[in-house]
Scaffold this motif. Sequence first.
Motif, PDB file in Angstrom:
ATOM      1  N   SER A 281       0.872  -1.311   0.027  1.00  0.00           N
ATOM      2  CA  SER A 281       0.101   0.079  -0.039  1.00  0.00           C
ATOM      3  C   SER A 281       0.890   1.178  -0.001  1.00  0.00           C
ATOM      4  O   SER A 281       0.357   2.253  -0.626  1.00  0.00           O
ATOM      5  CB  SER A 281      -0.968  -0.036   1.116  1.00  0.00           C
ATOM      6  N   PHE A 282       2.020   1.229   0.679  1.00  0.00           N
ATOM      7  CA  PHE A 282       3.017   2.159   0.690  1.00  0.00           C
ATOM      8  C   PHE A 282       3.389   2.642  -0.860  1.00  0.00           C
ATOM      9  O   PHE A 282       3.600   3.730  -1.268  1.00  0.00           O
ATOM     10  CB  PHE A 282       4.249   2.042   1.534  1.00  0.00           C
ATOM     11  N   LEU A 283       3.791   1.547  -1.558  1.00  0.00           N
ATOM     12  CA  LEU A 283       4.242   1.879  -3.155  1.00  0.00           C
ATOM     13  C   LEU A 283       3.172   2.468  -3.994  1.00  0.00           C
ATOM     14  O   LEU A 283       3.213   3.040  -4.665  1.00  0.00           O
ATOM     15  CB  LEU A 283       4.626   0.296  -3.438  1.00  0.00           C
ATOM     16  N   LEU A 284       1.940   1.662  -3.751  1.00  0.00           N
ATOM     17  CA  LEU A 284       0.594   1.918  -4.245  1.00  0.00           C
ATOM     18  C   LEU A 284       0.361   3.850  -4.130  1.00  0.00           C
ATOM     19  O   LEU A 284       0.028   4.427  -4.898  1.00  0.00           O
ATOM     20  CB  LEU A 284      -0.570   1.427  -3.835  1.00  0.00           C
TER      21      LEU A 284
ATOM     22  N   VAL B 197      -0.726   9.144   0.492  1.00  0.00           N
ATOM     23  CA  VAL B 197      -0.160   8.018   0.826  1.00  0.00           C
ATOM     24  C   VAL B 197      -0.799   7.343   2.244  1.00  0.00           C
ATOM     25  O   VAL B 197      -0.914   6.223   2.296  1.00  0.00           O
ATOM     26  CB  VAL B 197       1.328   8.433   1.201  1.00  0.00           C
ATOM     27  N   ILE B 198      -0.800   8.262   3.227  1.00  0.00           N
ATOM     28  CA  ILE B 198      -1.546   7.660   4.438  1.00  0.00           C
ATOM     29  C   ILE B 198      -2.945   7.136   4.208  1.00  0.00           C
ATOM     30  O   ILE B 198      -3.407   6.089   4.779  1.00  0.00           O
ATOM     31  CB  ILE B 198      -1.605   8.805   5.412  1.00  0.00           C
ATOM     32  N   ASN B 199      -3.692   7.739   3.137  1.00  0.00           N
ATOM     33  CA  ASN B 199      -5.248   7.231   3.074  1.00  0.00           C
ATOM     34  C   ASN B 199      -5.168   6.121   2.408  1.00  0.00           C
ATOM     35  O   ASN B 199      -5.788   4.925   2.683  1.00  0.00           O
ATOM     36  CB  ASN B 199      -5.903   8.442   2.195  1.00  0.00           C
ATOM     37  N   VAL B 200      -4.208   5.809   1.520  1.00  0.00           N
ATOM     38  CA  VAL B 200      -4.379   4.256   0.888  1.00  0.00           C
ATOM     39  C   VAL B 200      -3.726   3.542   1.754  1.00  0.00           C
ATOM     40  O   VAL B 200      -4.215   2.451   1.506  1.00  0.00           O
ATOM     41  CB  VAL B 200      -3.299   4.740  -0.553  1.00  0.00           C
ATOM     42  N   MET B 201      -2.689   3.756   2.406  1.00  0.00           N
ATOM     43  CA  MET B 201      -2.096   2.686   3.463  1.00  0.00           C
ATOM     44  C   MET B 201      -3.383   2.340   4.426  1.00  0.00           C
ATOM     45  O   MET B 201      -3.471   1.122   4.859  1.00  0.00           O
ATOM     46  CB  MET B 201      -0.851   3.350   4.087  1.00  0.00           C
TER      47      MET B 201
END
Length: 446
Positions: free
Chosen positions: A361-364, A392-396
């Motif tokens: 998720s960080f890479l995404l 970045v934080i929302n996706v993770m």
Amino acid sequence: MPNTETAFLELINTRKWRTLKRALKTLDAVEAAQLVEDNSKGNKIILFRLLSRKQAKEVFKLLPRTEQENVIEGLAENFQKLTRLLNDINPDDRTAFFEELPGDIAQRLIQKLSPEEQKITIQLLSYPKDSIGRLMTPEFVAIRSHFTVAEAFAHIRQHGKDSETLNVIYIIDDQWKLIDDISIKELILASPDQLVDELIDNKFVSLHAMDDQESAISVFKNYDRVALPVLSQEGVLLGIVTFDDIMDVIEEESTEDFHKFGSVQNVGKNPLKERIFNLYKNRIVWLVLLVFMNIFSGAALESFEDVIQSFVALVFFLPLLIDSGGNAGSQSATLMIRYLALGEIQLSDWYKLIGRELLVSFLLGITMAASIAAVASFRAPEIVVIVCIAMVINVMLGSLIGLLLPFIFTKLKIDPATASAPLVTSLSDICGVLIYFSIASRLLEF
């Protein structure tokens, strides 16, 4: 002979019954079932009544449940045809049909069965709903271990006509307890004088009548069988479950999980035939609950009213950010539910997956942040850093919510499919709003 639906319809309209009956004999079961299903209610009953006894049995099995009910209703006036059909249907298919009917109708139809078929049907219906006992059929071939191969084949020829499958033959003792099973191939390749006992190793895979139907899916998958024996608690052979029955269970479970994931409950048979109120009722509960959940998003926005008024550009990126978190969470939840259903991961594996999901998720998030940075640099360069960090934080966070919810629900003995896309999205939305504007308040020193 006619080869189109129009041609068959012409034979019905001109009442050429003998020609129509001969034409129907040229169709295989799938073609005949499609023809019956595609015609009007009156015509489908005419077509069904003209099918041969063998065809009727196969065609009825292939029809959707609503079409089966239409056929039964249409044949009600023809006592002989209806009685013959109900007695000819395989016990497992008949049980599956009866259990969907109202109790009083099912009872009236059971009365039309022969005493032997009544006994079988009542026995199968006595098992709990969704148990393997409801799926099994008592139509199988069993032999004794002291038979020679020649005697075994003589027995199979005498009793195998009505068997659901002859791919596997079951070996039992005098108390009908299962000793082993053997493929027909092994019997064919053995010497006629050889004892069956010499061909078996007393190792077999079986199901229990009271087990849940879903448990049979993994057994069929792991052992690659076309049929499996069903035993009582004492090891007595009660019946068999075939692969086509399990395929029906897989289809039903997949459909049920799909609807749950979309926050739809108690789905009817056909949206074109279901009552409007029932369609409404099946969807409204979750939608109302999600409305109240989304109130928290509104409350979060209200608490950052001053920041929004000072930097209106923040609002432009809000839908994009929270949707990205929700989409990532839905992806993760879909994968976890699928893996849990297939048995590829266990409940105890949750902590092993967190590290991997954080990295993925960080890479995404980094990739998506780079994409949104290009837009933000033209639209509002002063908040580029805020938007990228929030992305970045929302996706993770959304991915972690999607990963953990199915495990939490499974632990609470709730169907993990209930961790639906709307639920994951709503939770991600609330968190996304708080994260985005908290970062903005901090970096903008507001």
